[in-house]
Design a protein around this motif. Structure first.
Motif, PDB file in Angstrom:
ATOM      1  N   UNK A 173      60.538  80.429  12.464  1.00 35.01           N
ATOM      2  CA  UNK A 173      59.519  81.318  13.025  1.00 35.01           C
ATOM      3  C   UNK A 173      60.118  82.189  14.121  1.00 35.01           C
ATOM      4  N   UNK A 174      59.851  83.502  14.067  1.00 32.50           N
ATOM      5  CA  UNK A 174      60.302  84.403  15.122  1.00 32.50           C
ATOM      6  C   UNK A 174      59.390  84.229  16.323  1.00 32.50           C
ATOM      7  N   UNK A 175      59.968  83.875  17.475  1.00 33.69           N
ATOM      8  CA  UNK A 175      59.187  83.628  18.679  1.00 33.69           C
ATOM      9  C   UNK A 175      59.018  84.880  19.530  1.00 33.69           C
TER      10      UNK A 175
ATOM     11  N   UNK B 134      58.314  69.345  14.913  1.00 35.27           N
ATOM     12  CA  UNK B 134      59.129  69.601  16.103  1.00 35.27           C
ATOM     13  C   UNK B 134      60.535  70.041  15.722  1.00 35.27           C
ATOM     14  N   UNK B 135      61.171  69.304  14.800  1.00 31.52           N
ATOM     15  CA  UNK B 135      62.559  69.610  14.452  1.00 31.52           C
ATOM     16  C   UNK B 135      62.646  70.874  13.606  1.00 31.52           C
ATOM     17  N   UNK B 136      61.835  70.944  12.555  1.00 32.93           N
ATOM     18  CA  UNK B 136      61.958  72.065  11.621  1.00 32.93           C
ATOM     19  C   UNK B 136      61.169  73.294  12.047  1.00 32.93           C
ATOM     20  N   UNK B 137      60.303  73.129  13.055  1.00 31.74           N
ATOM     21  CA  UNK B 137      59.549  74.261  13.545  1.00 31.74           C
ATOM     22  C   UNK B 137      59.994  74.667  14.929  1.00 31.74           C
ATOM     23  N   UNK B 138      59.692  73.815  15.916  1.00 27.46           N
ATOM     24  CA  UNK B 138      59.963  74.162  17.309  1.00 27.46           C
ATOM     25  C   UNK B 138      61.454  74.294  17.567  1.00 27.46           C
ATOM     26  N   UNK B 139      62.229  73.246  17.231  1.00 24.50           N
ATOM     27  CA  UNK B 139      63.666  73.285  17.512  1.00 24.50           C
ATOM     28  C   UNK B 139      64.376  74.352  16.674  1.00 24.50           C
ATOM     29  N   UNK B 140      64.000  74.446  15.402  1.00 20.24           N
ATOM     30  CA  UNK B 140      64.665  75.422  14.533  1.00 20.24           C
ATOM     31  C   UNK B 140      64.404  76.845  15.000  1.00 20.24           C
ATOM     32  N   UNK B 141      63.183  77.128  15.411  1.00 21.98           N
ATOM     33  CA  UNK B 141      62.868  78.468  15.902  1.00 21.98           C
ATOM     34  C   UNK B 141      63.606  78.748  17.206  1.00 21.98           C
ATOM     35  N   UNK B 142      63.706  77.730  18.037  1.00 19.65           N
ATOM     36  CA  UNK B 142      64.421  77.904  19.296  1.00 19.65           C
ATOM     37  C   UNK B 142      65.907  78.128  19.035  1.00 19.65           C
TER      38      UNK B 142
ATOM     39  N   UNK C 105      75.170  76.008  24.218  1.00 16.92           N
ATOM     40  CA  UNK C 105      74.767  75.443  25.506  1.00 16.92           C
ATOM     41  C   UNK C 105      73.318  75.772  25.822  1.00 16.92           C
ATOM     42  N   UNK C 106      72.919  77.011  25.560  1.00 16.38           N
ATOM     43  CA  UNK C 106      71.541  77.419  25.844  1.00 16.38           C
ATOM     44  C   UNK C 106      70.559  76.571  25.041  1.00 16.38           C
ATOM     45  N   UNK C 107      70.870  76.370  23.768  1.00 14.48           N
ATOM     46  CA  UNK C 107      69.973  75.589  22.924  1.00 14.48           C
ATOM     47  C   UNK C 107      69.912  74.131  23.379  1.00 14.48           C
ATOM     48  N   UNK C 108      71.068  73.531  23.626  1.00 15.92           N
ATOM     49  CA  UNK C 108      71.102  72.133  24.049  1.00 15.92           C
ATOM     50  C   UNK C 108      70.363  71.935  25.368  1.00 15.92           C
ATOM     51  N   UNK C 109      70.601  72.841  26.346  1.00 10.72           N
ATOM     52  CA  UNK C 109      69.932  72.717  27.635  1.00 10.72           C
ATOM     53  C   UNK C 109      68.422  72.889  27.504  1.00 10.72           C
ATOM     54  N   UNK C 110      68.002  73.682  26.546  1.00 15.36           N
ATOM     55  CA  UNK C 110      66.569  73.957  26.375  1.00 15.36           C
ATOM     56  C   UNK C 110      65.828  72.782  25.760  1.00 15.36           C
ATOM     57  N   UNK C 111      66.394  72.175  24.743  1.00 16.79           N
ATOM     58  CA  UNK C 111      65.634  71.194  23.965  1.00 16.79           C
ATOM     59  C   UNK C 111      66.079  69.756  24.180  1.00 16.79           C
ATOM     60  N   UNK C 112      67.115  69.521  24.993  1.00 11.59           N
ATOM     61  CA  UNK C 112      67.633  68.150  25.090  1.00 11.59           C
ATOM     62  C   UNK C 112      66.580  67.164  25.614  1.00 11.59           C
ATOM     63  N   UNK C 113      65.772  67.615  26.588  1.00  6.03           N
ATOM     64  CA  UNK C 113      64.734  66.730  27.101  1.00  6.03           C
ATOM     65  C   UNK C 113      63.686  66.414  26.047  1.00  6.03           C
ATOM     66  N   UNK C 114      63.252  67.440  25.320  1.00 10.71           N
ATOM     67  CA  UNK C 114      62.259  67.245  24.263  1.00 10.71           C
ATOM     68  C   UNK C 114      62.817  66.387  23.138  1.00 10.71           C
ATOM     69  N   UNK C 115      64.084  66.620  22.778  1.00  7.02           N
ATOM     70  CA  UNK C 115      64.706  65.823  21.718  1.00  7.02           C
ATOM     71  C   UNK C 115      64.819  64.362  22.132  1.00  7.02           C
ATOM     72  N   UNK C 116      65.208  64.138  23.394  1.00  6.20           N
ATOM     73  CA  UNK C 116      65.317  62.763  23.882  1.00  6.20           C
ATOM     74  C   UNK C 116      63.959  62.080  23.884  1.00  6.20           C
ATOM     75  N   UNK C 117      62.925  62.817  24.224  1.00  3.87           N
ATOM     76  CA  UNK C 117      61.570  62.280  24.210  1.00  3.87           C
ATOM     77  C   UNK C 117      61.136  61.925  22.791  1.00  3.87           C
ATOM     78  N   UNK C 118      61.412  62.831  21.860  1.00  2.00           N
ATOM     79  CA  UNK C 118      61.067  62.602  20.460  1.00  2.00           C
ATOM     80  C   UNK C 118      61.782  61.370  19.907  1.00  2.00           C
TER      81      UNK C 118
END
Length: 594
Positions: free
Chosen positions: A131-133, A208-216, A241-254
């Motif tokens: 998805x284009x954000x 989350x993975x195929x929508x939120x993370x993939x779009x990010x 780095x930008x991607x990892x820093x953005x989603x690492x907290x959410x990924x760890x939570x998931x």
């Protein structure tokens, strides 16, 4: 004007938010199309500054923040670029972010189609599926700003700004998906609540993975395309780095929720939900590996990949452990109160229904269960009873569970004071086990016909023992031996012995009727088969005995007190057997003598 003054002239106005040039930058966000398409004055100024700026001295080359006046002016321009980068990120996101986390409760396939399916993130197809954000012009502006900041040596600062803004958006998206923070309370949830939470997690994790993370990931790739994280280090990609820093907290939570379930309290009821979670996470592992690319230099990328693989492995270990522990739990089930009427024990129903679910998950469990049952100090695991037609370890575990159940049932059968009821209890339960196996194609295929034959043989043995224990004593009253006496040259029937035989038969049959009418055979076919078998055996002996000897009894009240039952009375009485009734409905219809 010297060179340093010229450089300040180019960039200094951008340190002010009131200058005409500064106001022109708002075209990146607020300008109309015609105006926004012309080159941005700030971009021209920064480019001109970079063109005119002298190369940094060796002492200052390690840091982009030079202490010269030109450096100060350049930093002011970079700071303004950073502010506009933050502003575009905050102001231009599409409402599609809400769409990207839409979750269809009744059709997870619609989530996959909306959010894009698993693909290689190194391919164009993966980018097109997400998805284009942001609108295209905003992405172009973001990339233009990031390019200039990276060229000036501020790629790391640009990534930090990006992550700080987008991290909030990603966290918000996960909250909308219902993926709350994982805590210890998950271990104490009631079964229904936990299962509902797991079902939701499975659907939400895909979104989350195929929508939120993939779009990010797509957005990071577009904004930081071909940009290094550090000016003098081309190996560290800014987009990783930008991607990892953005989603690492959410990924760890998931992933933390999956780890909490995998390491939490094990119970048989959790097995199949854990398998569902394992399958869902295993299906997402290629996506996660692609997104957090193995070639990335980011420590966070490696950590997230490791956590995902570890959570999957943890769930697999939990499934294996539960199945292994289940056999021992079945063998040692502590219930010491016999079920009324010798009916099918609740443990038998539970275990066989559980085995049915194991067969439903055969494909998944066959991959997870790769070792054979451990014998330990118990010889059951190495006995011929474990032989199956299947070569799968899962089949051996299934047989092992059934054998453990049989051993437990034999122990429970000994709790009955009446040995006849003990045999009926085993008949009921072994018949139930065999019936479940015979009428489940998957279970029968795993266990094999040889094991089914062994169960059938065990049932017949219990049936034979029931007949011998319950009816041989009664039939013993109907034998001819001991009735005839000889006096001189004549012989006759001892009326005293005959009277005792009839009275004894009436008493023991009446007691059998009272007791066995309260026993329960839930299988209607087995109940009828038992009635027919007992009736035929009983009537085959009683009818000729009554025909031969009833005329030897004196007529009157004494005869009626001895011969209580006609053949028809016995046939009627047999209709009450194995119904589990506290009162026999036909009690008033027989037993009044003939």
């Amino acid at each position: 004007m010297d060179r340093s003054d010229a450089e300040e002239t180019v960039v200094t106005p951008w340190g002010s938010t009131t200058s005409r040039q500064a106001q022109d930058l708002r075209m990146l966000v607020d300008g109309d199309t015609a105006e926004a398409e012309r080159p941005c004055p700030l971009f021209r100024a920064v480019d001109e500054f970079r063109r005119r700026a002298p190369p940094p001295s060796p002492a200052s080359a390690m840091s982009p923040r030079h202490t010269t006046s030109a450096g100060s002016a350049g930093y002011a321009a970079i700071a303004r670029l950073e502010g506009e980068f933050r502003h575009v990120l905050s102001a231009r996101a599409f409402d599609r972010e809400a769409e990207a986390v839409r979750l269809e409760d009744d059709d997870s396939s619609s989530v996959a189609s909306t959010l894009g399916r698993r693909s290689s993130y190194g391919s164009q197809r993966s980018v097109d599926d997400t998805t284009d954000l942001f609108p295209a012009d905003a992405v172009s502006d973001l990339h233009a700003i990031a390019s200039r900041m990276a060229a000036a040596g501020y790629g790391g600062e640009c990534v930090q700004v990006y992550a700080s803004v987008r991290r909030t958006a990603v966290d918000s998206a996960l909250r909308r998906l219902g993926l709350e923070n994982t805590d210890d309370d998950v271990q104490w949830l009631e079964r229904d609540a936990l299962e509902a939470k797991i079902r939701h997690w499975i659907r939400a994790s895909r979104a989350a993975v195929r929508g939120v993370f993939a779009s990010e990931r797509r957005l990071c790739s577009l904004v930081f395309h071909n940009l290094p994280l550090h000016k003098h280090d081309s190996t560290a990609a800014a987009h990783d780095t930008a991607f990892a820093d953005t989603v690492k907290g959410a990924a760890a939570q998931l992933l933390g929720f999956a780890e909490a379930i995998g390491t939490g309290h094990r119970s048989p009821e959790k097995l199949f939900k854990i398998i569902d979670m394992h399958n869902a996470l295993a299906d997402l592992l290629p996506d996660i590996s692609d997104m957090f690319a193995a070639g990335s230099e980011s420590i966070d990328d490696e950590s997230i990949r490791a956590q995902a693989a570890g959570a999957t492995s943890c769930l697999a270990d939990a499934a294996r452990g539960i199945l292994s522990e289940f056999e021992g739990a079945v063998l040692r089930d502590p219930s010491r109160v016999p079920v009324p009427g010798g009916t099918v024990h609740p443990l038998t129903r539970y275990v066989m229904n559980y085995n049915g679910l194991i067969c439903d998950y055969e494909a998944s469990l066959s991959e997870l269960i790769t070792s054979w049952p451990s014998s330990g100090d118990d010889t059951r695991a190495t006995s011929p009873e474990h032989n199956t037609d299947s070569h799968l370890p899962l089949a051996a575990h299934l047989v092992s569970i059934i054998i453990a159940l049989e051993h437990n049932l034999e122990s429970k059968a000994s709790l009955y004071k009446d040995p006849t009821l003990s045999h009926l209890f085993l008949m009921n339960n072994v018949r139930y086990i065999a019936h479940k196996v015979r009428h489940s194609p998957d279970m029968r295929a795993l266990i094999g016909d040889e094991h089914l034959k062994r169960l059938t043989c065990k049932f017949r043995q219990a049936a034979t023992r029931y007949q011998r224990s319950g009816w041989f004593k009664i039939l013993d009253y109907l034998r001819d031996e001991g009735l005839r006496v000889s006096t001189g040259f004549s012989s006759g029937v001892s009326k005293l012995v005959l009277r005792e035989r009839f009275k004894g038969f009436s008493a023991v049959f009446g007691e059998a009727h009272k007791v066995q009418s309260e026993w329960y055979v839930p299988d209607t076919r087995l109940r009828e088969e038992l009635r027919i078998s007992v009736s035929e055996r009983l009537l085959l002996a009683y009818r000729p005995f009554l025909g031969r000897f009833r005329h030897h009894m004196e007529e009157g009240r004494r005869k009626k007190s001895c011969i209580k039952y006609s053949v028809e009375d016995l046939e009627t009485a047999m209709e009450d057997f194995f119904e589990g009734a506290s009162a026999s409905p036909s009690q008033a219809r027989f037993g009044k003598g003939i």
